[in-house]
Design an enzyme around this catalytic site. Structure first.
Site, PDB file in Angstrom:
ATOM      1  N   HIS A 137     -10.561  -6.765   2.737  1.00 25.33           N
ATOM      2  CA  HIS A 137      -9.890  -5.641   2.309  1.00 25.33           C
ATOM      3  C   HIS A 137      -8.542  -6.085   1.556  1.00 25.33           C
ATOM      4  O   HIS A 137      -7.766  -5.431   0.815  1.00 25.33           O
ATOM      5  CB  HIS A 137      -9.205  -4.777   3.175  1.00 25.33           C
ATOM      6  CG  HIS A 137     -10.535  -4.207   4.300  1.00 25.33           C
ATOM      7  ND1 HIS A 137     -11.126  -3.036   3.707  1.00 25.33           N
ATOM      8  CD2 HIS A 137     -10.507  -4.638   5.395  1.00 25.33           C
ATOM      9  CE1 HIS A 137     -12.157  -2.822   4.859  1.00 25.33           C
ATOM     10  NE2 HIS A 137     -11.796  -3.699   5.762  1.00 25.33           N
TER      11      HIS A 137
ATOM     12  N   HIS B 214       0.911  -8.920   3.784  1.00 25.76           N
ATOM     13  CA  HIS B 214      -0.454  -8.823   3.111  1.00 25.76           C
ATOM     14  C   HIS B 214       0.225  -7.843   1.803  1.00 25.76           C
ATOM     15  O   HIS B 214       1.331  -7.382   1.865  1.00 25.76           O
ATOM     16  CB  HIS B 214      -1.226  -8.135   3.963  1.00 25.76           C
ATOM     17  CG  HIS B 214      -1.005  -6.788   4.468  1.00 25.76           C
ATOM     18  ND1 HIS B 214      -0.397  -6.701   5.627  1.00 25.76           N
ATOM     19  CD2 HIS B 214      -0.940  -5.592   3.885  1.00 25.76           C
ATOM     20  CE1 HIS B 214       0.022  -5.406   5.618  1.00 25.76           C
ATOM     21  NE2 HIS B 214      -0.560  -4.642   4.705  1.00 25.76           N
TER      22      HIS B 214
ATOM     23  N   HIS C 121      -0.975  -4.510  -1.234  1.00 30.01           N
ATOM     24  CA  HIS C 121      -2.107  -3.542  -1.498  1.00 30.01           C
ATOM     25  C   HIS C 121      -2.003  -3.317  -3.405  1.00 30.01           C
ATOM     26  O   HIS C 121      -0.515  -3.772  -3.640  1.00 30.01           O
ATOM     27  CB  HIS C 121      -1.566  -2.243  -1.040  1.00 30.01           C
ATOM     28  CG  HIS C 121      -1.597  -2.319   0.371  1.00 30.01           C
ATOM     29  ND1 HIS C 121      -2.919  -1.970   1.110  1.00 30.01           N
ATOM     30  CD2 HIS C 121      -0.653  -2.645   1.236  1.00 30.01           C
ATOM     31  CE1 HIS C 121      -2.507  -2.040   2.525  1.00 30.01           C
ATOM     32  NE2 HIS C 121      -1.338  -2.374   2.561  1.00 30.01           N
TER      33      HIS C 121
ATOM     34  N   GLU D 275       1.233   2.021  -1.987  1.00 28.22           N
ATOM     35  CA  GLU D 275       0.964   2.942  -0.884  1.00 28.22           C
ATOM     36  C   GLU D 275       2.180   4.178  -0.644  1.00 28.22           C
ATOM     37  O   GLU D 275       1.571   5.239   0.121  1.00 28.22           O
ATOM     38  CB  GLU D 275       0.630   2.234   0.685  1.00 28.22           C
ATOM     39  CG  GLU D 275      -0.630   1.270   0.508  1.00 28.22           C
ATOM     40  CD  GLU D 275      -1.193   1.056   1.758  1.00 28.22           C
ATOM     41  OE1 GLU D 275      -0.478   0.834   2.905  1.00 28.22           O
ATOM     42  OE2 GLU D 275      -2.395   1.072   2.017  1.00 28.22           O
TER      43      GLU D 275
ATOM     44  N   HIS E  13       3.666  -5.738   2.137  1.00 23.19           N
ATOM     45  CA  HIS E  13       4.002  -5.359   3.411  1.00 23.19           C
ATOM     46  C   HIS E  13       4.316  -6.647   4.439  1.00 23.19           C
ATOM     47  O   HIS E  13       3.454  -7.406   4.593  1.00 23.19           O
ATOM     48  CB  HIS E  13       2.846  -4.529   4.091  1.00 23.19           C
ATOM     49  CG  HIS E  13       2.802  -3.143   3.371  1.00 23.19           C
ATOM     50  ND1 HIS E  13       1.637  -2.224   3.390  1.00 23.19           N
ATOM     51  CD2 HIS E  13       3.780  -2.392   2.618  1.00 23.19           C
ATOM     52  CE1 HIS E  13       2.064  -1.175   2.876  1.00 23.19           C
ATOM     53  NE2 HIS E  13       3.059  -1.256   2.351  1.00 23.19           N
TER      54      HIS E  13
ATOM     55  N   THR F  55      -1.640   2.181   7.688  1.00 21.93           N
ATOM     56  CA  THR F  55      -2.150   2.866   6.770  1.00 21.93           C
ATOM     57  C   THR F  55      -3.751   2.327   6.635  1.00 21.93           C
ATOM     58  O   THR F  55      -4.441   2.436   5.675  1.00 21.93           O
ATOM     59  CB  THR F  55      -1.601   2.258   5.132  1.00 21.93           C
ATOM     60  OG1 THR F  55      -1.961   0.926   5.089  1.00 21.93           O
ATOM     61  CG2 THR F  55      -0.288   2.700   5.341  1.00 21.93           C
ATOM     62  N   THR F  56      -4.089   1.754   7.533  1.00 25.23           N
ATOM     63  CA  THR F  56      -5.568   1.410   7.799  1.00 25.23           C
ATOM     64  C   THR F  56      -6.281   1.747   9.247  1.00 25.23           C
ATOM     65  O   THR F  56      -5.073   1.665  10.215  1.00 25.23           O
ATOM     66  CB  THR F  56      -5.870  -0.107   7.481  1.00 25.23           C
ATOM     67  OG1 THR F  56      -5.113  -0.900   8.172  1.00 25.23           O
ATOM     68  CG2 THR F  56      -6.147  -0.477   5.949  1.00 25.23           C
TER      69      THR F  56
HETATM   70  C1  LIG Z   1      -3.145  -4.235  12.958  1.00 24.93           C
HETATM   71  N1  LIG Z   1      -2.306  -4.534  11.862  1.00 24.93           N
HETATM   72  C2  LIG Z   1      -1.767  -5.777  11.793  1.00 24.93           C
HETATM   73  C3  LIG Z   1      -2.485  -3.607  10.826  1.00 24.93           C
HETATM   74  N2  LIG Z   1      -3.110  -2.725  10.655  1.00 24.93           N
HETATM   75  N3  LIG Z   1      -2.953  -2.035   9.462  1.00 24.93           N
HETATM   76  C4  LIG Z   1      -2.321  -2.612   8.620  1.00 24.93           C
HETATM   77  C5  LIG Z   1      -2.057  -1.804   7.233  1.00 24.93           C
HETATM   78  N4  LIG Z   1      -2.415  -2.907   6.358  1.00 24.93           N
HETATM   79  S1  LIG Z   1      -0.416  -1.614   7.003  1.00 24.93           S
HETATM   80  N5  LIG Z   1      -0.331  -1.231   5.368  1.00 24.93           N
HETATM   81  O1  LIG Z   1       0.554  -2.617   7.362  1.00 24.93           O
HETATM   82  O2  LIG Z   1      -0.175  -0.452   7.938  1.00 24.93           O
HETATM   83  S2  LIG Z   1      -1.419  -3.994   9.490  1.00 24.93           S
HETATM   84 ZN   LIG Z   2      -0.110  -2.676   4.304  1.00 26.80          ZN
END
Ligand SMILES: CN(C)c1nnc([C@H](N)S(N)(=O)=O)s1
Ligand SMILES: [Zn+2]
Length: 218
Positions: free
Chosen positions: A21, A50, A52, A62, A75, A157-158
């Site tokens: 992703h 990471h 986006h 986002e 992020h 957000t995932t």
């Molecule tokens: C479990 N972790 C570390 C995460 N799950 N979703 C993530 C998303 N990318 S965010 N954008 O950080 O909420 S980060």
């Molecule tokens: Zn993120």
């Protein structure tokens, strides 16, 4: 709110991977910490960071500001080590995680710290690939000079989109080049030879609902 304070440590040989992703840099046990501001008395430790982005630089963040999207969003994901014993446990609680969001504006100046990430992307073209970043990374350099921010209680957000995040979004963007974003979009979502480029990986903003949005003009 108290002033937000961060004590980030420079580190070399951080592992970067292609998650399918996007790219993710792991910084567990880094000792890099965030506290103050909306975080109360708890200390939050940096776990990973990471990014986006979008198919064009007209989109990618986002969060939006008065409806305006930025070209991307970095992020920095932290977890509450005062209250919880693990990241997984922290992700089950409303005050478990703190994510710093930094907007990307496109400009003519290459971002040197982002360039350290870009320079490794050819080694992690396919999903599941990883490598170590030889350069020293100092997360502090990702932050804008102006430290005013907005904050609210939200979610990952995932999927599973746990509602466990204290979001802290800096008002001032940092600058990256279009070429740096083009390199992000060359990552493949597939593990095999097939090429399905990760041209966009942002979740569009969701309704604010009854969430309280607060700001701090540092
Ligand atoms: C479990 N972790 C570390 C995460 N799950 N979703 C993530 C998303 N990318 S965010 N954008 O950080 O909420 S980060
Ligand atoms: Zn993120």
């Amino acid at each position: 709110m108290k002033k937000l304070t961060f004590a980030y440590e420079s580190q070399s040989d951080l592992r970067i991977l292609n998650t399918g992703h996007g790219w993710k840099v792991e910084a567990p046990q880094s000792g890099s910490r965030l506290e103050g501001g909306p975080l109360g008395e708890d200390i939050y430790q940096l776990e990973q960071f990471h990014c986006h982005w979008g198919e064009t630089s007209a989109e990618g963040s986002e969060h939006t500001v008065d409806g305006r999207a930025y070209a991307g969003e970095l992020h920095l994901v932290h977890w509450n080590t005062t209250k919880y014993q693990s990241f997984a446990e922290a992700a089950q609680h409303p005050d478990g995680l703190a994510v710093l969001g930094v907007f990307f504006d496109v400009g003519n100046e290459s971002n040197d710290e982002i360039e350290k990430i870009v320079s490794t992307l050819s080694e992690i073209k396919f999903k599941g690939q990883f490598t170590d970043i030889p350069d020293v990374i100092d997360p502090t350099t990702f932050l804008p000079s102006g430290l005013g921010y907005w904050t609210y209680l939200g979610s990952l957000t995932t999927p599973p989109c746990n509602e466990c995040v204290i979001w802290i979004v800096y008002k001032e963007p940092i600058t990256v080049t279009e070429e740096q974003l083009v390199q992000f979009r060359c990552l493949s979502a597939c593990s095999g030879e097939a090429e399905e480029f990760i041209v966009k990986n942002y979740r569009p903003p969701q309704p604010l609902g009854n969430r309280a949005l607060r700001e701090c003009n540092a």
